[in-house]
Each structure stands twice: as structure tokens, then as C-alpha cells.
Design an enzyme around this catalytic site. Structure first.
Site, mmCIF file in Angstrom:
data_model
loop_
_atom_site.group_PDB
_atom_site.id
_atom_site.type_symbol
_atom_site.label_atom_id
_atom_site.label_comp_id
_atom_site.label_asym_id
_atom_site.label_seq_id
_atom_site.Cartn_x
_atom_site.Cartn_y
_atom_site.Cartn_z
ATOM 1 C CG ASP A 80 -2.258 0.687 0.942
ATOM 2 O OD1 ASP A 80 -2.218 1.831 0.439
ATOM 3 O OD2 ASP A 80 -3.318 0.099 1.192
ATOM 4 C CE1 TYR B 221 -15.097 3.040 -7.013
ATOM 5 C CE2 TYR B 221 -17.467 2.877 -6.759
ATOM 6 C CZ TYR B 221 -16.212 2.340 -6.592
ATOM 7 O OH TYR B 221 -16.069 1.111 -6.007
HETATM 8 C C1 AKB Z 1 -19.064 3.059 -2.667
HETATM 9 O O1 AKB Z 1 -20.038 3.317 -1.944
HETATM 10 O O2 AKB Z 1 -18.492 3.896 -3.373
HETATM 11 C C2 AKB Z 1 -18.578 1.630 -2.719
HETATM 12 C C3 AKB Z 1 -19.182 0.858 -3.854
HETATM 13 C C4 AKB Z 1 -20.609 0.529 -3.843
HETATM 14 O O3 AKB Z 1 -18.493 0.503 -4.766
HETATM 15 N N1 AKB Z 1 -18.850 0.970 -1.481
#
Ligand code: AKB
Length: 315
Positions: free
Chosen positions: A35, A143
């Protein structure tokens, strides 16, 4: 000779428990944790550890060659809530780290990769209930966009270069050994800590926000089981849908009240509400169940019992 495993991002919520499980199974000396910072006492004393930045190709290659690594688990990532605040940092970390391990496998320096995807690959136009493996996706978070792009690259490297990469779309993960950081589903861990400390929790998601969730023991079992499955049984090389249970904040609160009768909750939704609203409420994981016999063991009642008992034993 025993296979050698490298874990990138070993000190995070999943990495911590995955490292211990893999050390137990494969022998501590065969599992190299890494890490960008040192881990807890158990992580550091139970086997080899390297300070390693998952975005640094050369540094990873040096460790891979030194330890003669066969398999890499890439657990380093920036999660949904933090990624909204630092979009370019999230994109760079989530994508460059993936290209690093995919390219190491393409050059036959490693044999097998595990890379986590997420329910965040789905978006507001995806069918919300029993979300199928193959469906309209259109993620609306930084994300989610990085995870969807990552899935496409995994499948591409498998088809084009025969890279043995395996992946699951994790739901929200609930654990007591390590706290999550920067996710939208983190409330489902915080709530247990606050219930024990103050009998009280303020949820940043509204009471009816139904999301797919999983206890960490199930997630670790799923990960290791997928990695141990014969390659020819796997029909998905982007990422497998994976499910255990779905619940909303008011339901987890009710399950805590069964153990702590004077526990109370209130709701103050913040920017994470919009992220949660864009995600599915339940997942169809029949492909994982058919291809590699996935079965979850923990429902909400068992999860709450395990969380409260284990957190109590720590204090
Ligand atoms: C998040 O909440 O970003 C993560 C996921 C659902 O990938 N736990």
C-alpha cells in the site's frame, strides 16, 4: 512451488481482510501485501509488506520480479463520494493502476488478476430492481465511469491478449475489522459504530434508500472462490454481478433496535443521496451462481448480530 500473490491497496477495507484470508490459505510468506502507507500491526507482522504506489508501473514491476509474483489483486481505488470531489485524481488512480496490472499480464510477467468493479457501473436509466448482468448502464458518477471503463478494458485484454482477469461488481460492503473510506454505502458500517458509542445515528441517506449490500466474510469468500474457479467455466470477463441482500437505512436501524432497544436514527441526506439514487436497489447475480457456484451466507439479521458482537469485543 506455491503461487506468489501480490495485493495492491492491502490496507483498505477489503484489502485488510483479503490479505489475512489469503495468508491463512496460501502461507503468509507467499502473500505480499502493499500500500502507499503501512498497515495495522497484524498486517505488518504477519507477512511480507512493501510500500508501493499502484500508479507506478516500474515500482510494481520491480516487486513482481523480485518476489516472482503469479497473481495480483488490485484493491487500490478511490470510491464514489471522494471521487466526486477529486475527479481527475480518481480517474488517474482507478485507471492507471488497472492498466499497470493488465499490461504486466499482457507481457506475461503475471498470470492472473483480480480487479474489483462495483454496482456503481449502473446509472439512473438502468432497471433498478433485479438489475441484470447485461443491461443499459450509463453511470453518472466519476467512480462509476471509471469502473465501467475498467470493465471494458478487462474484457478487451482478455479477448485480445488472453489476459486472465477476473472481477465482481461489489455491492456496499459491511465490515468490522476495517472501516471503509469515501464510499456512499459507508453509512451501513458507521451506523453500527455510532449505535454502540451513542445509541444514535444521523444517516446521510434518506430512510427508504434501498441499496444492495454484503457482509465482508461473504465478499472475501466470493473473491477467493472466483479466483480459484477453472478459467474455462467463466463466461464473464468484464465483471460479475454479485449480491447478498438489499436494505434501506430504516431497515438496518430496525435490525439494530432488536439488539439495542433505545437506538434511534434521524436522516439528513447530503450529496451522497444523488449517488445512491442513481444505483440499483437489487441485483440479479444468477451468472455468478451458475458459473462458479456463488452463494451468500449473511442476511441483514446475521450481519447485524456479527457486527455488534465483534465491535463490542473490540472495545
Ligand atoms: C461506494 O459506496 O463507493 C462503494 C461501492 C458501492 O463501490 N462501497
Amino acid at each position: 512451488m506455491a503461487k506468489k500473490i501480490l495485493i495492491l491497496g492491502a490496507c483498505g477495507q477489503i484489502g485488510t481482510e483479503l490479505t489475512m484470508a489469503l495468508r491463512e490459505k496460501n502461507g503468509a510468506d507467499n502473500v505480499i501485501a502493499s500500500d502507499i502507507r503501512e498497515g495495522n500491526e497484524k498486517m505488518m507482522s504477519s507477512g511480507p509488506f512493501e510500500i508501493l504506489d499502484a500508479t507506478n508501473y516500474q515500482a510494481i514491476e520491480d516487486v513482481v520480479m523480485y518476489y516472482e509474483i503469479d497473481e495480483v489483486y488490485l484493491m487500490a481505488a478511490m470510491l464514489s463520494a471522494t471521487a466526486e470531489k477529486f475527479p481527475m485524481r480518481a480517474w488517474n488512480l482507478n485507471m492507471n493502476s488497472l492498466f499497470n496490472v493488465l499490461n504486466l499480464a499482457k507481457e506475461r510477467k503475471i498470470n492472473k488478476i483480480f480487479w474489483p468493479s462495483s454496482i456503481a457501473v449502473f446509472g439512473p436509466n438502468t432497471p433498478k430492481e433485479d438489475t441484470p448482468q447485461h443491461t443499459l448502464m450509463e453511470p453518472s458518477t466519476v467512480y462509476g465511469i471509471s469502473k465501467q471503463a475498467g470493465e471494458r478494458w478487462c474484457e478487451y485484454y482478455f479477448k485480445k491478449f488472453n489476459v486472465d482477469v477476473r472481477s465482481v461488481r461489489y455491492p456496499g460492503l459491511i465490515s468490522w475489522k476495517t472501516q471503509p473510506g469515501g464510499g456512499t454505502t459507508d453509512y451501513a458500517v458507521e451506523i453500527y459504530h455510532k449505535a454502540l458509542a451513542n445509541n444514535y445515528y444521523t444517516s446521510f441517506l434518506s430512510e427508504d434508500t434501498l441499496l444492495p449490500m454484503m457482509f465482508m466474510d461473504d465478499a472475501i469468500r466470493a473473491t477467493i472462490s472466483l479466483m480459484e474457479t477453472d478459467s474455462n467455466k467463466l463466461t464473464i470477463r468484464s465483471s460479475y454481478n454479485l449480491a447478498a441482500m438489499s436494505f434501506a437505512p430504516k431497515e438496518i436501524a430496525a435490525s439494530i433496535v432488536e439488539h439495542i432497544p433505545d437506538f434511534t436514527i434521524n436522516y439528513e441526506p447530503d450529496f451522497r443521496q444523488a449517488i445512491a439514487d442513481s444505483w440499483p436497489s437489487s441485483i440479479d447475480d444468477s451468472k455468478a451462481r451458475a458459473d462458479w457456484n456463488w452463494e451468500h451466507k449473511f442476511d441483514l439479521a446475521k450481519t447485524t448480530k456479527a457486527m455488534l458482537e465483534n465491535l463490542r469485543s473490540l472495545s
